[in-house]
Write an enzyme that holds these catalytic residues in place. Structure first.
Site, short mmCIF file in Angstrom:
data_model
loop_
_atom_site.label_atom_id
_atom_site.label_comp_id
_atom_site.label_asym_id
_atom_site.label_seq_id
_atom_site.Cartn_x
_atom_site.Cartn_y
_atom_site.Cartn_z
N ASP A 132 35.60 40.90 10.56
CA ASP A 132 36.41 41.43 9.47
C ASP A 132 37.88 41.06 9.60
O ASP A 132 38.58 40.93 8.59
CB ASP A 132 36.28 42.96 9.42
CG ASP A 132 34.87 43.40 9.14
OD1 ASP A 132 34.00 42.56 8.86
OD2 ASP A 132 34.61 44.62 9.21
N ASP A 157 40.46 40.78 3.85
CA ASP A 157 39.67 40.88 5.07
C ASP A 157 39.04 39.51 5.32
O ASP A 157 38.59 38.85 4.38
CB ASP A 157 38.57 41.92 4.93
CG ASP A 157 39.06 43.35 5.06
OD1 ASP A 157 40.30 43.56 5.12
OD2 ASP A 157 38.21 44.27 5.08
N HIS A 202 33.18 42.28 1.49
CA HIS A 202 32.70 41.30 2.45
C HIS A 202 31.52 40.52 1.87
O HIS A 202 30.54 41.09 1.39
CB HIS A 202 32.35 41.93 3.80
CG HIS A 202 33.52 42.66 4.39
ND1 HIS A 202 33.39 43.53 5.46
CD2 HIS A 202 34.85 42.66 4.09
CE1 HIS A 202 34.59 44.02 5.77
NE2 HIS A 202 35.49 43.50 4.94
N ASP A 235 29.36 38.48 3.31
CA ASP A 235 28.24 38.08 4.14
C ASP A 235 27.00 38.97 4.03
O ASP A 235 26.08 38.87 4.85
CB ASP A 235 28.66 37.92 5.61
CG ASP A 235 29.43 39.10 6.17
OD1 ASP A 235 29.60 40.10 5.44
OD2 ASP A 235 29.87 39.02 7.33
N ARG A 286 22.98 40.65 -6.84
CA ARG A 286 24.40 40.34 -6.97
C ARG A 286 24.61 38.85 -7.24
O ARG A 286 25.11 38.11 -6.38
CB ARG A 286 25.15 40.71 -5.68
CG ARG A 286 24.97 42.16 -5.24
CD ARG A 286 25.60 42.36 -3.87
NE ARG A 286 25.38 43.70 -3.34
CZ ARG A 286 25.72 44.07 -2.11
NH1 ARG A 286 26.27 43.20 -1.28
NH2 ARG A 286 25.48 45.30 -1.69
N SER A 313 27.46 51.01 4.62
CA SER A 313 27.06 49.72 4.05
C SER A 313 25.76 49.87 3.27
O SER A 313 25.07 50.88 3.36
CB SER A 313 26.87 48.68 5.16
OG SER A 313 28.04 48.56 5.94
N CYS A 323 28.61 40.35 10.98
CA CYS A 323 29.82 41.17 11.05
C CYS A 323 30.28 41.39 12.48
O CYS A 323 31.49 41.42 12.77
CB CYS A 323 29.58 42.53 10.41
SG CYS A 323 29.10 42.50 8.68
#
Length: 384
Positions: A109, A195, A246, A248, A265, A301, A354
C-alpha cells in the site's frame, strides 16, 4: 573490476521474483475511525473495537505471514521483513490527530518499485501516515548498496479536515452512488493523494486506479514525475465498484498478454481498448469461495481478496489455499499454482499481493503495448 550490485529492479507484476518484503503483524491495532475511513463490524453489528489487537489474533496472522515467507524462500526468493514499531500511541501532528496507527502487514500500500526506483506513496489515511517508517531501514540499505537505485518520497498531504468530504459517509446511498460515478469520493481533489496499491505495473506502462485512496491530483503527480523517466501513466476507472480502493482485487496482470479481471467490476467503457488492441486477454475470475457476509468479522475488504494473488514468475502463482475455483482456472491457463492459508491476514487489510512488496524481479524494461499509448477521450482525461 567488480560491478556494483543491482538490488532494486522490478518492472512488472510477473517477472521471476528475486527479492521481496513480506509484512508483519507485530503491534497491529484496530483501524481507528477518521475522516477518510469508517470501519464497521460484519455480522451482528456493534461498535468497532479500538486500540491494540489481541495477541492471539496477531499470532495467527504472523503464523500465516511466516508461512508465506517460508514458501517464497523455498522458491529461491530472498525474503525481507519490515521493522516493528509502536503503533498504539495517539498520533498528533500540526494538522491532524488520530487515536492510534494501524499495522505494517501490507507494504504494497505504501511502497512500490518502478524499475530501479522506489517510491513511497503519500497514503490517504491518517492512521497510515507514518507507516513508511517500518521500511526505512531496508530502503536505506538498498540506497547505500545499490548506486543505481533512485529513492523518491511523494509529497505528504496535510490530512487536515479540509482534505476530506466528511459528509461523504452520511450521504444517502443514491447520492453516494451518483458522486462515485463521477469519481468523487471521501478525499477531495485539492492535494496530492495516492496509495501505491492503486498502481499496477506493465513494464513501461502503469495503470492507476482513481479511487477512494487515489485522487486525480495524485495521478497528475505520478504522470509529471514518471513520464519524463519513460513511463506512461494510464488512469482507469471501475464504475460498478462503489467503494474502489486498491486495484489488486480488481485488475490483476499475471503474465504478458493476460489479466485476471473482476466480473463485478468491469473497466469503464473504452478503457479496455488499450489492452484489446494489443492482444491482451482479459479473463474473469471465478466467484470467491467466501461471500462478503462470510468474511472475517473485522475484515474491511471484500470477498474479492480471492483475486489478490502473488506471481513468483510468469508460470507460477501463489493463491490462498481455499480458493479452489481460482486454482482450477489458473491451472487451465498453464500456471503452476502454489497455495498457502491466509484467511487470518484478511483482517489486516489485504491478502497475498497486499502483504508483499517486490524489490527485485529478473526482467528489464519492456513495452507490452506495441500499438502505443492512445489517450482516452479528452472528457475522460479531464483533470488527470
Amino acid at each position: 573490476m567488480n560491478q556494483p550490485a543491482t538490488l532494486v529492479n522490478s518492472w512488472n507484476e510477473w517477472d521471476p521474483l528475486r527479492e521481496i518484503v513480506v509484512g508483519i503483524a507485530d503491534g497491529a491495532c484496530f483501524e481507528p475511525t477518521e475522516p477518510g475511513y469508517r470501519p464497521e463490524l460484519r455480522g451482528s453489528g456493534g461498535a468497532f473495537p479500538t486500540g491494540p489487537k489481541p495477541a492471539e489474533m496477531i499470532d495467527r496472522a504472523n503464523a500465516q505471514l511466516d508461512g508465506l515467507a517460508d514458501l517464497l524462500r523455498s522458491c529461491g526468493v530472498t525474503v525481507r521483513r519490515p521493522e516493528p514499531y509502536d503503533l498504539s500511541a495517539p498520533l498528533r501532528t500540526p494538522t491532524f490527530e488520530v487515536a492510534n496507527q494501524y499495522c505494517v502487514v501490507c507494504p504494497r500500500d505504501v511502497m512500490i518499485t518502478l524499475g530501479s526506483e522506489i517510491v513511497e506513496a503519500t497514503m490517504s489515511r491518517r492512521a497510515r501516515y507514518f507507516e513508511y517508517l517500518a521500511y526505512r531501514k531496508l530502503v536505506y540499505e538498498y540506497w547505500d548498496n545499490d548506486p543505481g537505485m533512485v529513492w523518491t518520497v511523494a509529497p505528504k498531504p496535510s490530512m487536515a479536515d479540509g482534505m476530506y468530504r466528511q459528509e461523504f459517509w452520511d450521504w444517502p446511498l443514491a447520492k453516494r452512488h451518483r458522486e462515485m460515478h463521477s469519481s468523487e469520493f471521501c478525499v477531495t481533489q485539492d492535494e496530492v493523494v495516492f496509495d501505491a496499491a492503486d498502481i499496477s505495473r506493465f513494464g513501461r506502462d502503469l495503470v492507476v486506479q482513481e479511487s477512494m485512496t487515489t485522487n486525480r491530483a495524485g495521478i497528475r503527480w505520478l504522470k509529471r514525475h514518471l513520464e519524463p523517466r519513460g513511463f506512461r501513466v494510464h488512469p482507469v476507472h471501475f464504475p460498478l465498484d462503489f467503494f474502489p480502493s486498491h486495484i489488486d482485487c480488481t485488475f490483476v496482470p499475471l503474465r504478458p498478454g493476460l489479466v485476471l479481471t473482476n466480473p463485478e467490476r468491469p473497466l469503464r467503457e473504452g478503457e479496455e481498448q488499450m489492452f484489446l488492441r494489443n492482444g491482451w486477454e482479459l479473463v474473469e475470475a471465478p466467484q470467491p469461495t467466501t461471500g462478503n457476509d462470510e468474511m472475517p468479522r473485522y475484515c474491511q475488504s471484500s470477498k474479492w481478496l480471492s483475486m489478490n494473488v502473488l506471481s513468483v514468475s510468469p508460470t507460477q502463482v501463489i493463491c490462498e489455499e481455499r480458493e479452489a475455483p481460482l486454482h482450477e482456472l489458473l491451472d487451465k491457463l498453464g500456471f503452476e499454482v502454489l497455495t498457502v492459508p491466509f484467511r487470518d491476514v484478511f483482517e489486516y487489510g489485504g491478502s497475498l499481493h497486499c502483504a508483499t512488496w517486490d524489490v527485485n524481479r529478473a526482467g528489464t524494461a519492456e513495452d507490452y503495448f506495441a500499438d502505443g499509448y492512445r489517450p482516452l477521450t479528452a472528457g475522460r482525461q479531464a483533470g488527470v
